[in-house]
Design an enzyme around this catalytic site. Structure first.
Site, PDB file in Angstrom:
ATOM      1  N   GLY A  35       0.795  -1.229   0.000  1.00 42.85           N
ATOM      2  CA  GLY A  35       0.000   0.000   0.000  1.00 42.85           C
ATOM      3  C   GLY A  35       0.829   1.281   0.000  1.00 42.85           C
TER       4      GLY A  35
ATOM      5  N   TYR B 100     -16.498   6.153   8.313  1.00 47.74           N
ATOM      6  CA  TYR B 100     -15.081   6.516   8.302  1.00 47.74           C
ATOM      7  C   TYR B 100     -14.799   7.772   9.126  1.00 47.74           C
ATOM      8  CZ  TYR B 100     -10.275   6.054   7.133  1.00 47.74           C
ATOM      9  OH  TYR B 100      -8.927   5.863   7.277  1.00 47.74           O
TER      10      TYR B 100
HETATM   11  P1  NAD Z   1      -1.834  -1.763   3.949  1.00 50.58           P
HETATM   12  O1  NAD Z   1      -2.655  -2.803   4.607  1.00 50.58           O
HETATM   13  O2  NAD Z   1      -1.560  -1.903   2.497  1.00 50.58           O
HETATM   14  O3  NAD Z   1      -0.382  -1.639   4.665  1.00 50.58           O
HETATM   15  C1  NAD Z   1      -0.232  -1.757   6.045  1.00 50.58           C
HETATM   16  C2  NAD Z   1       1.247  -1.912   6.389  1.00 50.58           C
HETATM   17  O4  NAD Z   1       1.355  -1.966   7.815  1.00 50.58           O
HETATM   18  C3  NAD Z   1       1.907  -3.188   5.873  1.00 50.58           C
HETATM   19  O5  NAD Z   1       3.249  -2.915   5.503  1.00 50.58           O
HETATM   20  C4  NAD Z   1       1.903  -4.105   7.104  1.00 50.58           C
HETATM   21  O6  NAD Z   1       2.916  -5.109   7.099  1.00 50.58           O
HETATM   22  C5  NAD Z   1       2.149  -3.091   8.169  1.00 50.58           C
HETATM   23  N1  NAD Z   1       1.736  -3.526   9.509  1.00 50.58           N
HETATM   24  C6  NAD Z   1       0.495  -3.815   9.956  1.00 50.58           C
HETATM   25  N2  NAD Z   1       0.556  -4.136  11.281  1.00 50.58           N
HETATM   26  C7  NAD Z   1       1.849  -4.033  11.659  1.00 50.58           C
HETATM   27  C8  NAD Z   1       2.557  -4.224  12.880  1.00 50.58           C
HETATM   28  N3  NAD Z   1       1.943  -4.574  14.009  1.00 50.58           N
HETATM   29  N4  NAD Z   1       3.894  -4.057  12.866  1.00 50.58           N
HETATM   30  C9  NAD Z   1       4.574  -3.702  11.728  1.00 50.58           C
HETATM   31  N5  NAD Z   1       3.950  -3.480  10.558  1.00 50.58           N
HETATM   32  C10 NAD Z   1       2.609  -3.655  10.520  1.00 50.58           C
HETATM   33  O7  NAD Z   1      -2.526  -0.383   4.294  1.00 50.58           O
HETATM   34  P2  NAD Z   1      -2.676   1.035   3.547  1.00 50.58           P
HETATM   35  O8  NAD Z   1      -4.037   1.108   2.977  1.00 50.58           O
HETATM   36  O9  NAD Z   1      -1.484   1.344   2.714  1.00 50.58           O
HETATM   37  O10 NAD Z   1      -2.686   1.990   4.816  1.00 50.58           O
HETATM   38  C11 NAD Z   1      -1.552   2.704   5.271  1.00 50.58           C
HETATM   39  C12 NAD Z   1      -2.010   4.019   5.868  1.00 50.58           C
HETATM   40  O11 NAD Z   1      -2.643   4.794   4.827  1.00 50.58           O
HETATM   41  C13 NAD Z   1      -3.057   3.859   6.987  1.00 50.58           C
HETATM   42  O12 NAD Z   1      -2.813   4.831   7.967  1.00 50.58           O
HETATM   43  C14 NAD Z   1      -4.357   4.147   6.256  1.00 50.58           C
HETATM   44  O13 NAD Z   1      -5.373   4.617   7.113  1.00 50.58           O
HETATM   45  C15 NAD Z   1      -3.902   5.238   5.296  1.00 50.58           C
HETATM   46  N6  NAD Z   1      -4.809   5.483   4.149  1.00 50.58           N
HETATM   47  C16 NAD Z   1      -5.271   4.472   3.369  1.00 50.58           C
HETATM   48  C17 NAD Z   1      -6.150   4.747   2.335  1.00 50.58           C
HETATM   49  C18 NAD Z   1      -6.716   3.658   1.456  1.00 50.58           C
HETATM   50  O14 NAD Z   1      -7.709   3.896   0.771  1.00 50.58           O
HETATM   51  N7  NAD Z   1      -6.126   2.498   1.415  1.00 50.58           N
HETATM   52  C19 NAD Z   1      -6.520   6.075   2.055  1.00 50.58           C
HETATM   53  C20 NAD Z   1      -5.985   7.096   2.832  1.00 50.58           C
HETATM   54  C21 NAD Z   1      -5.128   6.792   3.889  1.00 50.58           C
END
Ligand code: NAD
Length: 395
Positions: free
Chosen positions: A52, A235
């Site tokens: 992500g 959300y």
């Molecule tokens: P994702 O699930 O793709 O990535 C999550 C990451 O966190 C992975 O690398 C995972 O290994 C790591 N992780 C999870 N638990 C962990 C732990 N205990 N220790 C170490 N690493 C850990 O998620 P994403 O969608 O890329 O989200 C990342 C951020 O972006 C979040 O804060 C999310 O709220 C934000 N975000 C996401 C979106 C969306 O639509 N996907 C939009 C805006 C903001």
């Protein structure tokens, strides 16, 4: 072993090693094609680096400005005869590609919320990098074991105050239905803030600061989401939104810490809604994303994680640019998603989507192919009928 997708609800339990590496390579190619990021980061810690937005941040730093990167993530490694989670294969793919370019790339797989992983990161930075000039905090986790109390907090995706009824889609089966979600209890709200709020980001920054590992002027960024009114109950105004408010509180605190450290800064970037493992678990949001993709693709403004982060770095953080903040002090890289004409089109389509017209009214096909790509499936040039070795070691 021949590895095919096995989708169970909103997860895929298999992942393809070569496919994940090809997906990482697509992102690398995008960043390389944009040309070098002038004045970009040089030594970067990414917490949540394997999938992500975190993976996109790591790739943009490494391939945009030749940064040395330390990636922290929590993935299930492969075993004999059993595939790993995709973030494991992504990180292997990234590490090979970065080192082939002569870039430092190191990884720590474990619970970022723990003192032990923070200690390992501090030791690695001290030994290999000296200091870091950028810390990206991009965790998305369903639970957190608190390092001081040992309590396991579980986050929930629920409305606050009143129950919420809206449309949702089972993206695997293509069924549109109504979902009713009961409001969170006070304990669930507190738990979600403990997991997805800002306390852990503060603990990371305090640990780095105390160990004198933050270069003068170092920056830190964490990611949030706001989105349109149709998703607010689940959300922005729901449990996750309250946790994100706490992340903003932490950003202000960390910002004052970094300001004293040679004029650095910390801030929140509000990013676009995209298909990731984290977002696919949220009710209602995948239907919104399917509609959004259709509209933004038609308008030529669609972006994925890598385009979003490359734009964040090149128009707000580096390349002679400084962050342009909204009234609440956040960077808005969701600006294209939130354009009035895009949101008006979503509002028009939303009420008329049904199971029958899902394919015509939304980009459910694009949603599904993006989802499968997260697990390394559907990449051009990969022979998915060929035998592949699922057991891969981190280099
Ligand atoms: P994702 O699930 O793709 O990535 C999550 C990451 O966190 C992975 O690398 C995972 O290994 C790591 N992780 C999870 N638990 C962990 C732990 N205990 N220790 C170490 N690493 C850990 O998620 P994403 O969608 O890329 O989200 C990342 C951020 O972006 C979040 O804060 C999310 O709220 C934000 N975000 C996401 C979106 C969306 O639509 N996907 C939009 C805006 C903001």
């Amino acid at each position: 072993m021949i590895i095919k997708p096995k989708v169970r609800g909103f997860v895929c339990v298999t992942a393809h090693p070569e496919g994940c590496a090809a997906h990482v390579q697509e992102w690398i190619d995008h960043v390389t094609a944009q040309g070098p990021l002038q004045g970009g980061p040089k030594k970067v810690l990414v917490i949540g680096a394997s999938t992500g937005y975190g993976l996109a941040s790591r790739i943009t730093a490494a391939f945009g400005s030749g940064a040395a990167t330390l990636g922290i993530f929590f993935e299930r490694p492969s075993e004999e005869g059993r595939n790993a989670t995709p973030g494991w294969y992504n990180s292997i793919g990234f590490t090979h590609a970065a080192r082939a370019r002569g870039l430092y790339a190191q990884n720590i797989n474990g619970d970022a919320f723990s003192d032990d992983i923070k200690r390992q990161a501090v030791e690695t930075i001290r030994r290999d990098l000296g200091q870091v000039d950028l810390v990206v905090y991009s965790l998305a986790s369903p639970r957190r074991t608190h390092p001081r109390t040992g309590v396991v907090h579980k986050s929930v995706l629920k409305p606050v105050g009143a129950s919420y009824v809206n449309k949702t889609v089972d993206t695997d089966k293509g069924l549109v239905s109504e979902v009713k979600i009961e409001p969170a209890s006070e304990a669930e709200i507190a738990d979600t803030i403990a997991v997805m709020g800002g306390e852990d980001w503060e603990l990371w920054m305090n640990a780095l600061s105390e160990a004198k590992l933050l270069a003068p002027g170092a920056q830190s960024v964490a990611y949030s989401y706001i989105g349109p009114e149709v998703t607010w109950a689940i959300y922005k105004n729901g449990t996750i939104g309250l946790a994100k408010n706490d992340l903003e509180r932490a950003a202000r605190h960390i910002d004052s810490l970094l300001k004293l450290n040679g004029g650095g800064r910390a801030f929140i970037s509000v990013n676009k809604a995209l298909v990731t493992q984290a977002s696919s678990a949220i009710p209602v949001v995948p239907l919104y994303i399917s509609i959004l993709y259709k509209i933004m693709k038609a308008q030529g403004t669609h972006e994925g994680c890598i385009e979003q982060i490359q734009r964040l770095f090149s128009t707000h953080m580096y390349h002679g640019q400084t962050p342009k903040f909204d009234e609440a002090g956040r960077v808005r890289i969701d600006d294209w998603e939130m354009r009035p004409e895009i949101q008006a089109a979503v509002r028009e389509i939303w009420p008329r989507v049904t199971t029958e017209n899902l394919a015509a009214e939304t980009d459910i096909v694009g949603y599904r192919s993006e989802f499968l790509k997260l697990f390394g499936f559907g990449l051009p040039g990969i022979n998915y009928d060929a035998e592949t070795e699922p057991h891969r070691l981190m280099p």
